[in-house]
Design an enzyme around this catalytic site. Structure first.
Site, PDB file in Angstrom:
ATOM      1  N   SER A  16      21.181 -34.014   8.803  1.00 40.60           N
ATOM      2  CA  SER A  16      21.898 -32.981   8.046  1.00 40.60           C
ATOM      3  C   SER A  16      23.379 -33.290   8.138  1.00 40.60           C
ATOM      4  CB  SER A  16      21.627 -31.609   8.686  1.00 40.60           C
ATOM      5  OG  SER A  16      22.530 -30.631   8.193  1.00 40.60           O
TER       6      SER A  16
ATOM      7  N   TYR B 119      20.852 -25.763  15.848  1.00 39.50           N
ATOM      8  CA  TYR B 119      20.643 -26.670  14.706  1.00 39.50           C
ATOM      9  C   TYR B 119      21.639 -27.831  14.765  1.00 39.50           C
ATOM     10  CZ  TYR B 119      19.617 -27.885   9.803  1.00 39.50           C
ATOM     11  OH  TYR B 119      19.242 -28.529   8.639  1.00 39.50           O
TER      12      TYR B 119
HETATM   13  P1  NAD Z   1      11.487 -26.135   4.317  1.00 39.62           P
HETATM   14  O1  NAD Z   1      11.478 -24.868   5.083  1.00 39.62           O
HETATM   15  O2  NAD Z   1      11.288 -26.127   2.843  1.00 39.62           O
HETATM   16  O3  NAD Z   1      10.436 -27.173   4.927  1.00 39.62           O
HETATM   17  C1  NAD Z   1      10.230 -27.315   6.298  1.00 39.62           C
HETATM   18  C2  NAD Z   1       8.908 -27.999   6.530  1.00 39.62           C
HETATM   19  O4  NAD Z   1       8.718 -28.127   7.943  1.00 39.62           O
HETATM   20  C3  NAD Z   1       7.720 -27.208   5.988  1.00 39.62           C
HETATM   21  O5  NAD Z   1       6.734 -28.099   5.502  1.00 39.62           O
HETATM   22  C4  NAD Z   1       7.209 -26.495   7.240  1.00 39.62           C
HETATM   23  O6  NAD Z   1       5.833 -26.138   7.165  1.00 39.62           O
HETATM   24  C5  NAD Z   1       7.452 -27.578   8.271  1.00 39.62           C
HETATM   25  N1  NAD Z   1       7.457 -27.079   9.642  1.00 39.62           N
HETATM   26  C6  NAD Z   1       8.190 -26.060  10.162  1.00 39.62           C
HETATM   27  N2  NAD Z   1       7.857 -25.892  11.467  1.00 39.62           N
HETATM   28  C7  NAD Z   1       6.921 -26.828  11.758  1.00 39.62           C
HETATM   29  C8  NAD Z   1       6.188 -27.154  12.933  1.00 39.62           C
HETATM   30  N3  NAD Z   1       6.350 -26.481  14.090  1.00 39.62           N
HETATM   31  N4  NAD Z   1       5.298 -28.162  12.877  1.00 39.62           N
HETATM   32  C9  NAD Z   1       5.094 -28.846  11.708  1.00 39.62           C
HETATM   33  N5  NAD Z   1       5.759 -28.583  10.580  1.00 39.62           N
HETATM   34  C10 NAD Z   1       6.658 -27.573  10.613  1.00 39.62           C
HETATM   35  O7  NAD Z   1      12.894 -26.803   4.697  1.00 39.62           O
HETATM   36  P2  NAD Z   1      13.725 -28.022   4.082  1.00 39.62           P
HETATM   37  O8  NAD Z   1      15.026 -27.470   3.666  1.00 39.62           O
HETATM   38  O9  NAD Z   1      12.919 -28.828   3.144  1.00 39.62           O
HETATM   39  O10 NAD Z   1      13.998 -28.847   5.429  1.00 39.62           O
HETATM   40  C11 NAD Z   1      13.472 -30.128   5.682  1.00 39.62           C
HETATM   41  C12 NAD Z   1      14.420 -30.868   6.604  1.00 39.62           C
HETATM   42  O11 NAD Z   1      15.676 -31.041   5.943  1.00 39.62           O
HETATM   43  C13 NAD Z   1      14.734 -30.135   7.903  1.00 39.62           C
HETATM   44  O12 NAD Z   1      14.786 -31.057   8.977  1.00 39.62           O
HETATM   45  C14 NAD Z   1      16.099 -29.543   7.646  1.00 39.62           C
HETATM   46  O13 NAD Z   1      16.825 -29.333   8.822  1.00 39.62           O
HETATM   47  C15 NAD Z   1      16.714 -30.631   6.794  1.00 39.62           C
HETATM   48  N6  NAD Z   1      17.864 -30.194   5.988  1.00 39.62           N
HETATM   49  C16 NAD Z   1      17.743 -29.216   5.066  1.00 39.62           C
HETATM   50  C17 NAD Z   1      18.867 -28.840   4.336  1.00 39.62           C
HETATM   51  C18 NAD Z   1      18.824 -27.777   3.286  1.00 39.62           C
HETATM   52  O14 NAD Z   1      19.900 -27.417   2.785  1.00 39.62           O
HETATM   53  N7  NAD Z   1      17.680 -27.276   2.887  1.00 39.62           N
HETATM   54  C19 NAD Z   1      20.098 -29.451   4.583  1.00 39.62           C
HETATM   55  C20 NAD Z   1      20.174 -30.434   5.550  1.00 39.62           C
HETATM   56  C21 NAD Z   1      19.052 -30.813   6.243  1.00 39.62           C
END
Ligand code: NAD
Length: 260
Positions: free
Chosen positions: A142, A155
């Site tokens: 991130s 985070y």
């Molecule tokens: P999201 O909530 O859409 O997806 C998260 C996924 O992780 C889902 O499939 C969920 O079921 C799974 N998950 C959660 N807890 C879990 C567990 N204990 N075991 C197995 N699976 C689990 O979120 P996203 O935004 O797609 O995030 C994905 C990644 O991207 C994360 O690492 C997040 O930190 C990173 N990220 C997101 C953003 C953003 O703006 N959305 C920005 C930077 C980084």
């Protein structure tokens, strides 16, 4: 480009992970999905994306807070597909609160899911990648692995941690055909961020659209969300021959967030 390869994408039932699973299947890779929620819908989407290549899609429900389940998932992928060539460590959660009001169990869960799970998948998948002579490990970090924001201590710590982990493993594998890199998204409109949009709308007493505009205005000079498709294209590039010597990087796709 990835026909005959197998990808395991953690947290791929939603958001960025689902987008990456789709893109890897479009390139011909078989995919093992992981995560919670609407599993059948995710499987159908990724199967559809890989249809032209006869891609096989499977699922493992390992909880990323549980090392024994993570081990079972990696072994199941290797047993089912005969390999694990592309590992995308994507599962992640967020919790927003000042550090002196931060629930200890949320801290533990964020460190376990966002950071320690990648240690477990990596240590388990790497020997097979080295033995087969090809591998790609992509860690979804991130912008919060590069800079901080208030009220996101766990985070930010987990994401700075995963970038450090990426660099260390990239050095350990530097003379092997396995590369290790991180992608650092800015705001992406997934369920993880929608919760923060909702909180902002409520706190400021504004509409959903206005809350999105305010979140973007605060951090992201482009005033645009990065999309899962854009991030997935970067992951596909990291799997391409052109990226053979891309090692230990943390590439931000963040609308200029960390350029400020
Ligand atoms: P999201 O909530 O859409 O997806 C998260 C996924 O992780 C889902 O499939 C969920 O079921 C799974 N998950 C959660 N807890 C879990 C567990 N204990 N075991 C197995 N699976 C689990 O979120 P996203 O935004 O797609 O995030 C994905 C990644 O991207 C994360 O690492 C997040 O930190 C990173 N990220 C997101 C953003 C953003 O703006 N959305 C920005 C930077 C980084």
């Amino acid at each position: 480009m990835l026909k005959g390869k197998t990808a395991l994408v953690t947290g791929s039932t939603s958001g960025i992970g689902l987008g990456m699973a789709r893109a890897l299947a479009e390139q011909g890779a078989h995919v093992m999905l992981n995560g919670f929620g609407d599993i059948e819908a995710a499987k159908a989407e990724v199967s559809q994306a890989g249809q032209a290549h006869g891609v096989r899609v499977s699922y493992h429900g390992a909880d990323m807070t549980k090392p024994a389940e993570i081990e079972a998932m990696v072994r199941a992928c290797e047993a089912e597909f005969g390999a694990l060539d592309i590992l995308v460590n994507n599962a992640g959660i967020q919790h927003v609160a000042p550090v002196d009001d931060f629930p200890a169990e949320k801290w533990d869960a964020i460190i376990a899911i966002n950071l320690s799970s990648a240690f477990h998948t990596t240590r388990l998948a790497l020997p097979g990648m080295k033995a087969r002579g090809w591998g790609r490990i992509i860690n979804v970090a991130s912008v919060h692995g590069l800079v901080a924001s208030a009220n996101k201590s766990a985070y930010v710590a987990s994401k700075h941690g995963i970038i450090g982990f990426t660099k260390a493993v990239a050095l350990e594998t530097a003379t092997t055909p396995v590369t290790v890199n991180a992608i650092c998204p800015g705001w992406v409109l997934t369920p993880l961020v929608q919760k923060q949009v909702d909180a902002r709308a409520q706190a400021d007493g504004v509409s959903n659209e206005e809350a999105k505009r305010r979140l973007l205005a605060e951090k992201e000079p482009s005033q645009q969300f990065t999309t899962p498709e854009e991030l997935a294209a970067m992951a596909v590039f990291m799997c391409s021959p052109a990226a053979n010597n891309l090692r230990g990087t943390a590439i931000n796709m963040d609308g200029g967030w960390v350029a400020q």
